[in-house]
Design an enzyme around this catalytic site. Structure first.
Site, short mmCIF file in Angstrom:
data_model
loop_
_atom_site.label_atom_id
_atom_site.label_comp_id
_atom_site.label_asym_id
_atom_site.label_seq_id
_atom_site.Cartn_x
_atom_site.Cartn_y
_atom_site.Cartn_z
NE ARG A 53 -16.51 -9.26 2.45
CZ ARG A 53 -16.95 -10.52 2.28
NH1 ARG A 53 -16.20 -11.40 1.63
NH2 ARG A 53 -18.12 -10.87 2.73
CE1 TYR A 106 6.40 3.93 4.29
CE2 TYR A 106 5.06 1.95 3.99
CZ TYR A 106 5.18 3.27 4.39
OH TYR A 106 4.09 3.93 4.87
CG ASP A 179 7.40 -2.57 -2.61
OD1 ASP A 179 7.09 -1.93 -3.64
OD2 ASP A 179 7.08 -2.20 -1.47
CE LYS A 204 3.82 5.77 -1.49
NZ LYS A 204 2.92 4.80 -0.85
#
Length: 384
Positions: A53, A106, A179, A204
């Site tokens: 992690r 979005y 973004d 994406k």
């Protein structure tokens, strides 16, 4: 490879973070499917690794590559784009702080801010990304910590002038977050234009093959990087080793894919502009687009996302989406295959009834890299 050296984008995309394995000489980083690491004594990390992690060598390779191709100081890989966004805001804001948010964004990001972060106590005000004065007017002195941009926006393809908005944010003591998912770092470099943080859904264009979900943050300030690193570890929504490997693999072909996406999108736009069933085409590459000049200034090309509106309202738009065959009906974007969707019913259903509600006759295309004649024929048949 020394990342600080001035290599071209494609070279960095292939080599940054991808050092050959010192034992075998393997040119592709291995997938380190391990949760823990043998320590060199109590409290003695082995090359910075103790628990996956906190750090994993495959994720480290991806994060180094992300930083290199965005021109940042440090990159961070997450389990999804929304996980990256949530971690970022919790790194930058506390309850009572304020964020200036795009008036076109979005739906998942809007939901995160309005339903989750809003309940936590972070306030937001939508502002038109195309009007710097609207952004300036939305800032609350002493309370606004972040100005958030998408450019081009999702799904209306509006374009913000990153350099101008960066100055407005910094004058108010706020940070600018961009973004960059739609453009990708191949087409646009927000940090170079004054942004403080770049956000990606690596699902994406970075991944590029619709086979991985991920997110990323890239920053240019070392102190901010340390703060995000603490929250990344403390919150824990990190990218797993296999997901990191898939995104790292996808980035290697990002440049050539983005050129083909852009080539195909430009031809799709030309076709749609001539079709009688199309009332408007939303694409920054169109000279009449209000953001065309800004996009031409700050982008290498105009990308693979095309939105358009049709005659006959919502029902006709839904019929077109359902009739397409080569364009697969599906959410997401940025993969090698072409996708078609109805934002109002799909990706942006969460903004219905808000200032961000999208037109009912709007269709969004993610133009893939298939044979262009097949794409045009498919659209012609679906629009008939």
């Amino acid at each position: 490879m020394e990342i600080g050296q001035q290599y071209g984008f494609e070279t960095l995309a292939i080599h940054a973070g991808n050092e050959p394995d010192p034992t075998t000489g393997a040119v592709v980083p291995p997938i380190y499917a391990t949760s823990t690491y043998k320590q060199d004594g109590v409290g003695g990390l082995r090359n910075g690794y103790e628990y996956s992690r906190s750090a994993n060598p495959t994720r480290t390779a991806l994060e180094e590559c992300l930083a290199a191709i965005e021109g940042g100081k440090r990159g961070f890989a997450f389990a999804s784009g929304l996980a990256a966004e949530d971690t970022l805001i919790r790194s930058l804001c506390v309850p009572g702080d304020h964020v200036v948010f795009p008036d076109d964004a979005y739906g998942g990001t809007f939901r995160l801010f309005s339903k989750v972060l809003g309940a936590w106590g972070v306030e937001m005000s939508p502002a038109a990304v195309t009007h710097p004065e609207a952004i300036r007017a939305a800032i609350r002195p002493g309370k606004t910590k972040v100005v958030w941009l998408e450019t081009p926006t999702n799904p209306l393809l509006n374009v913000a002038d990153i350099a101008i908005v960066a100055q407005i944010a910094h004058d108010a003591g706020a940070l600018l977050v961009v973004d960059n998912t739609f453009a990708s770092p191949y087409l646009q470099q927000p940090l170079e234009l004054g942004a403080d943080v770049v956000v990606h859904s690596t699902t994406k264009y970075m991944g590029g093959h619709s086979d991985v979900v991920g997110g990323a943050l890239i920053v240019r300030d070392a102190e901010l990087a340390d703060k995000i690193a603490f929250h990344q570890n403390a919150i824990g929504a990190v990218a797993g080793p296999f997901d990191s490997w898939l995104v790292l693999r996808g980035i290697k072909t990002l440049g050539v894919r983005m050129d083909r996406h852009s080539d195909n999108a430009e031809k799709v736009v030309e076709f749609l502009q001539r079709h009688s069933a199309v009332t408007s085409v939303l694409y920054p590459g169109v000279e009449g687009h209000p953001g065309h000049d800004t996009a031409a200034k700050q982008m290498k090309r105009f990308g693979g996302i095309v939105s358009f509106r049709v005659t006959g309202g919502e029902q006709h738009a839904l019929d077109i989406c359902n009739k397409a065959e080569v364009f697969t009906l599906g959410e997401s974007l940025g993969g090698v295959e072409s996708l078609i969707e109805h934002p109002g019913k799909m990706t942006h259903a969460s903004v219905a009834g808000t200032p961000l509600e999208v037109p009912a006759d709007l269709i969004r295309l993610s133009v893939g890299i298939e044979t262009i004649d097949d794409l045009l024929h498919d659209l012609d048949r679906a629009l008939a």
